[in-house]
Structure formats: structure tokens, C-alpha cells
Design an enzyme around this catalytic site. Sequence first.
Site, mmCIF file in Angstrom:
data_model
loop_
_atom_site.group_PDB
_atom_site.id
_atom_site.type_symbol
_atom_site.label_atom_id
_atom_site.label_comp_id
_atom_site.label_asym_id
_atom_site.label_seq_id
_atom_site.Cartn_x
_atom_site.Cartn_y
_atom_site.Cartn_z
ATOM 1 C CD GLU A 21 80.381 26.753 28.101
ATOM 2 O OE1 GLU A 21 79.660 27.467 29.415
ATOM 3 O OE2 GLU A 21 80.211 25.595 27.906
ATOM 4 C CB CYS A 64 76.289 24.215 33.865
ATOM 5 S SG CYS A 64 76.388 25.032 35.730
ATOM 6 C CG HIS A 112 80.328 25.661 32.428
ATOM 7 N ND1 HIS A 112 79.191 25.862 31.747
ATOM 8 C CD2 HIS A 112 80.684 25.308 33.593
ATOM 9 C CE1 HIS A 112 78.661 26.513 32.798
ATOM 10 N NE2 HIS A 112 79.320 26.015 34.210
#
Length: 179
Positions: free
Chosen positions: A167, A78, A165
Site C-alpha cells: 500500500e 505484515c 507493504h
Amino acid sequence: MEKVAVLDSGGQYCHLIVRKVRELGVYAEILPIGVSPKKLRKYNGVIISGGPASVFEPASPRPQEALYDLDRPILGICYGHQLMGQYMGGVVEPGETHEFGRADLRIKHPASLFRDLLRRQRVWMSHGDHVAKLPVGFLTLADTRECPVAAMGDLKRKYFGLQFHPEVVHTSYGSDILW
């Protein structure tokens, strides 16, 4: 044991990135974004986390420039993706549209991060600014309808940037991408 440094850009995802990396069997530590690159030599790779700042803000958090001379794989997520793009000579622009939430990622270059993954997948996007022009040596690895450079990579140097993202659970193959 392999070790990865996660540089904290002030985002809420930093601890989640560390947890995901550890779940993959790699030790990860959070360090401040301005840590000396000399201290990063003991790590096998570096992740620059996302954060709420814009690369256009004069006081936004930034790594020391020597980070990019470490000869270690680097992953920008990001805001980290935008920092890398800007520092390496690409162009970052404020977005006309902002993406927040699920997006359909289209893999354009399946090597490296996206090896053996579906060519289309759901990811979690959160951005206003975006990389508009790639740095020299980088390829567009994936895009979305609203983001022409959703993933980029310099395969030779092992520098990668993800506008989304990996994660979070909302990204279908996030763990596979991080691995």
C-alpha cells in the site's frame, strides 16, 4: 460493487490500505480485527492489516478463527501475514535480523499476485518476526535476502500473505499486487 473488509490490527497503515483499495475502484471498509466472521460474509474479500504487535504476545490482536472458513479471498499484510501463517499451521519465528525499509523482492512464483510483473522489484519491508515454515497447501511466492517467505499463497483457497507493504509508494508495483 465489490467490497473488501480491512481488519484493523492496530497498525498505522490500515487507512492507507483502504485508500489504495478504493483508488482501484473497489469499496473498502475498516473493521475491528475481532469482528464476527458472519458480518464478513457480505464482503468479497478480507485484508488483515499490519500492526505493531507480535504473534508471540498473548494479548496481541487476533481475528476469530472462523475467518478462515469464510470461503473468501484473504490477504494478510505484515502482521496479518504472520497471523495467517501461524493459524494455518505454519511456523513463525522471531527474526535474527530485522528489515525496515527498502528491500529487493525476488518473485519465485509469478502466478496470482505477481502476474505480469517484473521478477525483481523494490518493496517496503517492516518486520522482526517472519514465517519460517509454510502452512500446508501454501507456496513461497517471493523472498528477499533477509526474508525467505516474503510472500506466500494458497492458490486454491486464494489465501495470500505479504511480509511487505504493497500500500505504500515505496513498493514499486504495490497497486498491481493489490489489484
